[in-house]
Design a protein around this motif. Structure first.
Motif, short mmCIF file in Angstrom:
data_model
loop_
_atom_site.label_atom_id
_atom_site.label_comp_id
_atom_site.label_asym_id
_atom_site.label_seq_id
_atom_site.Cartn_x
_atom_site.Cartn_y
_atom_site.Cartn_z
N LEU A 34 25.26 22.50 23.11
CA LEU A 34 25.92 21.25 22.79
C LEU A 34 25.02 20.06 23.14
CD1 LEU A 34 29.55 21.93 24.09
CD2 LEU A 34 28.78 21.89 21.72
N ILE A 37 26.20 14.01 26.29
CA ILE A 37 26.58 12.60 26.28
C ILE A 37 25.68 11.89 27.28
CG2 ILE A 37 28.41 10.94 26.82
CD1 ILE A 37 30.43 13.09 25.99
N ALA A 58 34.90 13.37 33.42
CA ALA A 58 35.66 13.59 32.19
C ALA A 58 34.77 14.13 31.08
CB ALA A 58 36.32 12.28 31.75
N PHE A 59 33.56 13.60 30.96
CA PHE A 59 32.66 14.05 29.91
C PHE A 59 32.22 15.50 30.13
CE2 PHE A 59 31.10 9.44 29.18
CZ PHE A 59 32.21 9.20 28.40
N ALA A 61 33.80 17.92 31.15
CA ALA A 61 34.80 18.89 30.69
C ALA A 61 34.63 19.21 29.21
CB ALA A 61 36.20 18.33 30.94
N ARG A 62 33.83 18.41 28.52
CA ARG A 62 33.66 18.58 27.07
C ARG A 62 32.23 18.91 26.66
NH1 ARG A 62 37.40 15.03 28.44
NH2 ARG A 62 39.34 14.87 27.26
N ARG A 63 31.28 18.27 27.34
CA ARG A 63 29.88 18.44 26.94
C ARG A 63 28.98 18.27 28.16
NH1 ARG A 63 28.15 18.07 21.66
NH2 ARG A 63 29.84 17.91 20.12
N CYS A 65 26.34 16.34 30.40
CA CYS A 65 26.31 14.89 30.65
C CYS A 65 25.01 14.52 31.35
CB CYS A 65 27.51 14.49 31.50
SG CYS A 65 27.67 12.72 31.75
N HIS A 176 24.84 13.46 21.78
CA HIS A 176 26.03 13.41 20.93
C HIS A 176 26.53 11.97 20.80
CE1 HIS A 176 29.92 14.55 19.23
NE2 HIS A 176 30.50 13.85 20.19
#
Length: 405
Positions: A34, A37, A58-59, A61-63, A65, A176
């Motif tokens: 991935l 960010i 928070a980031f 948890a998705r991508r 960082c 991203h």
């Protein structure tokens, strides 16, 4: 001083040097399935450190960082490397911290070869030309010239290399999205521009209240976040940001502050600090990071409280809560005023703002976030403005404070 063409060659060479450094950093920071960010900006005071840490969590948890700090609050006497090592504790595990831009900027002041003699002369000429040789602009440039020249001489080389680092890093990791963190500066704006060239969306994250003042750099990101409607209006009217580019996000920090204040054991706090008179009115002055204007407000406040006490309006107590970024010299000045005040006074440093606001009956501030945070806790708020300049953040217009002029 160097000629314009030689200056251009040096700027380009220095930027390319930074870009190569950024590309090397990208090889270590990149990888994975991935795209990451990228957060770029200045984690400094309580707003920015807290916000950036929460963002990265928070980031993650998705991508992946990546955080690229462009400036850090440096301890006196500390090396750039030591400050950067301490900064790693600000962020959650799993965040990749790339310190190359910060190191490039800090190193510049120590190296004579990083200087660009003649740049101010060139820039001054361009500014005069753009103004149509306006006499007022000429006077301003003449007055500011020595200070600006010294600043450019000290910082320009590092700034150029740091911008190159950002461009090289972004080209290498192909993020991203790019987030210009709270407290973003010129280097973070470079990240937005570099991302734009690669088609990467960017977000200018604002987590404090915004006023119509020029020290905020005009937003250039794809999207501008705002925590409430007043700031959104300033972005539209003062900075010319199109409404469709503004995203109102609220501010979780204010909610957290309200929760902390509402759960504070006020009786125990009063006991700890010797506040035994239950019928006294507690007036809290929350200072900003700027000493001189706050001293003017504080001295006027002490005089007003002394007059109220003499007029028999009841017992009052002043509490001064200094801004967390202030150094020892400024703190000593505030302590001296508190120690010699003609009314009962207390200096509370080294304690969070939420418990202090919980103690207060009245909160006095210039224009900081504390004003709205206090109003949301049902405290009476006074916004002090002792100059003719428009308030950076108009608490009176927002309807959350009485205005003292």
């Amino acid at each position: 001083e160097l000629a314009a063409d030689e200056l251009t060659s040096r700027v380009v060479a220095r930027f390319r040097e930074g870009a190569r450094r950024g590309a090397r950093a990208a090889m270590s920071a990149g990888g994975g399935d991935l795209a990451p960010i990228l957060i770029c900006g200045r984690p400094m005071d309580r707003n920015y450190i807290t916000d950036t840490a929460e963002l990265t969590a928070a980031f993650l948890a998705r991508r992946p960082c990546v955080v690229l700090p462009t400036e850090l609050a440096t301890e006196r006497g500390a090396t750039a490397e030591a400050t950067l090592a301490r900064a790693r504790a600000l962020f959650p595990d799993g965040v990749t911290l790339v310190g190359d831009a910060y190191l490039a900027f800090r190193a510049a002041a120590l190296q004579v070869a990083n200087r660009f003699p003649g740049f101010w002369t060139w820039l001054e000429g361009r500014l005069l030309e753009r103004s149509g040789r306006d006499p007022l602009v000429r006077a301003i440039l003449t007055t500011a010239g020595p200070v600006v020249r010294r600043n450019l001489d000290r910082n320009l080389g590092g700034l150029i290399e740091a911008c190159g680092v950002v461009a090289g890093l972004i080209n290498g990791i192909e993020p991203h999205a790019i987030v210009a963190a709270p407290g973003r500066d010129w280097v973070a704006r470079m990240a937005v521009l570099a991302g734009r060239r690669g088609g990467r969306p960017s977000f200018d994250l604002q987590t404090v209240f915004v006023g119509p003042r020029s020290r905020y750099k005009p937003p250039i990101a794809t999207f501008q976040t705002s925590i409430e409607s007043h700031s959104s209006g300033v972005f539209r009217s003062y900075f010319g940001v199109a409404a469709e580019r503004i995203v109102e996000i609220g501010c979780s920090k204010i909610g957290g502050m309200r929760r902390e204040a509402s759960t504070t054991d006020v009786s125990r706090l009063r006991e700890r600090h010797g506040l035994t008179e239950r019928d006294e009115t507690i007036v809290v002055f929350a200072t900003s990071a700027y000493l001189a204007p706050c001293l003017e407000v504080l001295r006027a406040l002490v005089e007003a409280l002394a007059a109220a006490r003499s007029a028999g309006l009841g017992p009052v107590r002043l509490i001064v809560k200094p801004h967390p970024s202030l150094g020892e010299a400024a703190l000593a000045i505030y302590r001296d005023i508190v120690d010699t005040a003609p009314v009962p006074a207390l200096f509370l440093s080294g304690i969070g703002i939420a418990p202090v606001i919980a103690l207060a009956d009245i909160v006095v501030t210039r224009f900081s976030n504390v004003g709205l945070e206090s109003a949301l806790l049902d405290k009476d708020v006074v916004a002090a403005r002792f100059t003719e300049a428009p308030a950076p953040i108009a608490r009176g217009e927002m309807g959350v404070a009485a205005l003292a002029t």
